[in-house]
Design a protein around this motif. Structure first.
Motif, short mmCIF file in Angstrom:
data_model
loop_
_atom_site.label_atom_id
_atom_site.label_comp_id
_atom_site.label_asym_id
_atom_site.label_seq_id
_atom_site.Cartn_x
_atom_site.Cartn_y
_atom_site.Cartn_z
N ALA A 162 0.82 -1.21 0.00
CA ALA A 162 0.00 0.00 0.00
C ALA A 162 0.86 1.26 0.00
O ALA A 162 0.56 2.24 -0.71
N ALA A 163 1.95 1.24 0.78
CA ALA A 163 2.83 2.41 0.86
C ALA A 163 3.53 2.67 -0.48
O ALA A 163 3.59 3.82 -0.94
N THR A 164 4.04 1.62 -1.10
CA THR A 164 4.71 1.80 -2.40
C THR A 164 3.72 2.24 -3.47
O THR A 164 4.05 3.04 -4.34
N ALA A 165 2.49 1.70 -3.41
CA ALA A 165 1.47 2.11 -4.38
C ALA A 165 1.15 3.60 -4.24
O ALA A 165 0.92 4.30 -5.25
N SER A 166 1.15 4.10 -3.01
CA SER A 166 0.88 5.53 -2.82
C SER A 166 2.01 6.38 -3.37
O SER A 166 1.78 7.46 -3.95
N LEU A 167 3.25 5.90 -3.25
CA LEU A 167 4.39 6.63 -3.82
C LEU A 167 4.31 6.65 -5.35
O LEU A 167 4.66 7.64 -5.99
N VAL A 168 3.87 5.53 -5.94
CA VAL A 168 3.67 5.48 -7.38
C VAL A 168 2.63 6.52 -7.80
O VAL A 168 2.79 7.21 -8.81
N SER A 169 1.57 6.66 -7.02
CA SER A 169 0.53 7.64 -7.32
C SER A 169 1.08 9.06 -7.28
O SER A 169 0.71 9.90 -8.12
N VAL A 170 1.97 9.33 -6.32
CA VAL A 170 2.59 10.66 -6.25
C VAL A 170 3.42 10.93 -7.50
O VAL A 170 3.35 12.02 -8.09
N LEU A 171 4.20 9.93 -7.94
CA LEU A 171 5.01 10.09 -9.15
C LEU A 171 4.12 10.32 -10.37
O LEU A 171 4.42 11.16 -11.22
N GLN A 172 3.02 9.58 -10.44
CA GLN A 172 2.11 9.76 -11.57
C GLN A 172 1.48 11.15 -11.58
O GLN A 172 1.32 11.77 -12.63
N PHE A 173 1.14 11.63 -10.40
CA PHE A 173 0.48 12.94 -10.29
C PHE A 173 1.40 14.06 -10.76
O PHE A 173 0.93 15.09 -11.28
N THR A 174 2.71 13.89 -10.59
CA THR A 174 3.66 14.95 -10.92
C THR A 174 4.40 14.69 -12.24
O THR A 174 5.39 15.35 -12.52
N SER A 175 3.93 13.71 -13.02
CA SER A 175 4.62 13.34 -14.25
C SER A 175 3.85 13.74 -15.49
O SER A 175 2.68 14.11 -15.43
N ARG A 176 4.53 13.64 -16.62
CA ARG A 176 3.92 13.97 -17.90
C ARG A 176 2.95 12.88 -18.33
O ARG A 176 3.11 11.72 -18.00
N ALA A 177 1.99 13.26 -19.15
CA ALA A 177 0.95 12.32 -19.58
C ALA A 177 1.54 11.17 -20.37
O ALA A 177 1.15 10.01 -20.20
N GLU A 178 2.53 11.45 -21.24
CA GLU A 178 3.11 10.38 -22.06
C GLU A 178 3.88 9.37 -21.21
O GLU A 178 3.87 8.17 -21.48
N ASP A 179 4.56 9.88 -20.14
CA ASP A 179 5.27 8.97 -19.23
C ASP A 179 4.29 8.08 -18.48
O ASP A 179 4.53 6.89 -18.28
N GLN A 180 3.19 8.66 -18.06
CA GLN A 180 2.17 7.88 -17.37
C GLN A 180 1.60 6.80 -18.28
O GLN A 180 1.32 5.69 -17.83
N GLN A 181 1.45 7.13 -19.56
CA GLN A 181 0.91 6.15 -20.50
C GLN A 181 1.86 4.98 -20.67
O GLN A 181 1.43 3.82 -20.70
N TYR A 182 3.15 5.25 -20.80
CA TYR A 182 4.14 4.18 -20.93
C TYR A 182 4.12 3.28 -19.70
O TYR A 182 4.17 2.04 -19.81
N PHE A 183 4.04 3.89 -18.53
CA PHE A 183 4.02 3.10 -17.30
C PHE A 183 2.73 2.28 -17.21
O PHE A 183 2.76 1.11 -16.79
N LEU A 184 1.62 2.87 -17.60
CA LEU A 184 0.34 2.15 -17.57
C LEU A 184 0.39 0.92 -18.47
O LEU A 184 -0.09 -0.16 -18.10
N ILE A 185 0.99 1.07 -19.65
CA ILE A 185 1.12 -0.07 -20.56
C ILE A 185 1.96 -1.17 -19.92
O ILE A 185 1.66 -2.36 -20.05
N TRP A 186 3.03 -0.77 -19.21
CA TRP A 186 3.87 -1.78 -18.54
C TRP A 186 3.07 -2.54 -17.49
O TRP A 186 3.24 -3.75 -17.33
N THR A 187 2.19 -1.85 -16.77
CA THR A 187 1.42 -2.53 -15.71
C THR A 187 0.42 -3.53 -16.29
O THR A 187 -0.08 -4.38 -15.55
N PHE A 188 0.11 -3.44 -17.58
CA PHE A 188 -0.79 -4.41 -18.19
C PHE A 188 -0.14 -5.79 -18.31
O PHE A 188 -0.82 -6.79 -18.47
#
Length: 339
Positions: A162-188
């Protein structure tokens, strides 16, 4: 005698299932290739269309081998965790290893927004995932040396996740949309794109995991009846628990590093195998879940191929669609599952 013959039949069926699904997986894709030509390509012979040989050897074969190895690793990791925690809902990622890997990989993808220049590549992602899961493993091992209660260790693992997932959310919130998309594809999750070196590392992790499981089989069998029973057989619970944690961590970490976080396979496979084999003896369960995990992920990947389509569905979509109903069915069934 009759029981042994029936068990041999089940083993034969599992082996046949793995081979059949492997062949089916090789046969499915956006390009229609006759089975005869696939066999010719596998044996190094020339095919009617030279491109077919490249498709089979460079893409389909490596993808099928990845599905086989990753499925086997996740199935065995799930068995280790369900035995360790005596909990049918425990999976290979309950200790927060996948979450730790996701945090490290998210940093690689989203470093550009923080003024860093990390170039995402297959190896940088794999190394980051290994480091992330490795750090979490060290934390879990340190806690495991202090906490003797498995339920408490399970809760700690969930809290780390849960703690690491919250840190991932912080990184996503402060990142560019294209970077978030690449990461989202990796999580698939993905079973494609591995080269021979990466496949070799994944195979080595599986071999080590199976070896450690075989070494620890006596403890795995005794563990189901409680620490006191294990002690009466001369088994050291602390050592046995450490081996189970290391085995599951190695298997889950290797798969996450090269394939992304693949869900539900490690959770569903041990249940399906126990319902099929009807035994709690790990001398049978360990090889059975290896074959069962390989079969399930090969099946999921074959379904994801969408015959005739030019795109492949994310593997996590299929594993969730198959794995979640299996777990619900097992719970609603209300019958005894060998644990």
């Amino acid at each position: 005698m009759r029981k042994q013959a029936f068990l041999r039949y089940k083993w034969t069926f599992l082996l046949f299932l793995v081979v059949a699904l492997f062949v089916i997986n090789l046969s499915i894709g956006s390009v229609s290739i006759p089975l005869k030509e696939i066999v010719r390509a596998l044996f190094g012979m020339e095919t009617e269309n030279p491109i077919w040989k490249n498709i089979v050897l460079d893409f389909r074969l490596t993808k099928a081998l990845t599905a086989l190895l990753a499925g086997a690793a996740l199935g065995l990791g799930g068995l280790q965790m369900q035995t360790l925690f005596r909990n049918p809902l425990a999976g290979p990622d309950v200790l927060g290893l996948s979450a730790g890997a996701s945090l490290a990989v998210s940093f690689v993808f989203m470093a550009g927004a923080k003024g860093l220049s990390l170039l995402p590549s297959s190896w940088s992602i794999a190394i980051a995932a290994c480091l992330g899961s490795g750090v979490v493993l060290l934390i879990v091992l340190a806690i495991a040396s202090k906490v003797k209660d498995n339920t408490s260790l399970l809760i700690v693992g969930l809290m780390i996740g849960a703690a690491t997932a919250s840190l991932v959310s912080v990184l996503q919130f402060t990142s560019r949309a294209e970077d978030q998309q690449y990461f989202l594809i990796w999580t698939f999750g993905s079973l494609g794109g591995l080269d021979i070196t990466e496949l070799s590392i994944l195979a080595l992790a599986l071999v080590i995991g199976v070896t450690l499981s075989v070494i620890n089989i006596k403890a795995l069998n005794a563990w189901q009846l409680g620490d006191s029973y294990a002690l009466s057989l001369g088994i050291k619970p602390a050592k046995a628990r450490l081996l189970m944690i290391i085995t599951a961590s190695l298997l889950a970490g290797a798969v996450t590093a090269f394939c992304g976080p693949i869900a539900f396979v490690g959770l569903a496979v041990p249940h399906l195998i126990k319902l099929w084999i009807k035994t709690s003896d790990h001398r049978t369960l360990v090889p059975a879940v290896v074959l069962g995990g390989a079969s399930l992920l090969l099946l999921c990947d074959s379904i994801a191929q969408l015959p005739g389509a030019r795109f492949v569905l994310p593997i996590n979509v299929i594993t969730a669609l198959i794995g979640a109903p299996v777990v619900i069915w097992i719970i609603l069934r209300g019958r005894k599952i060998y644990v």
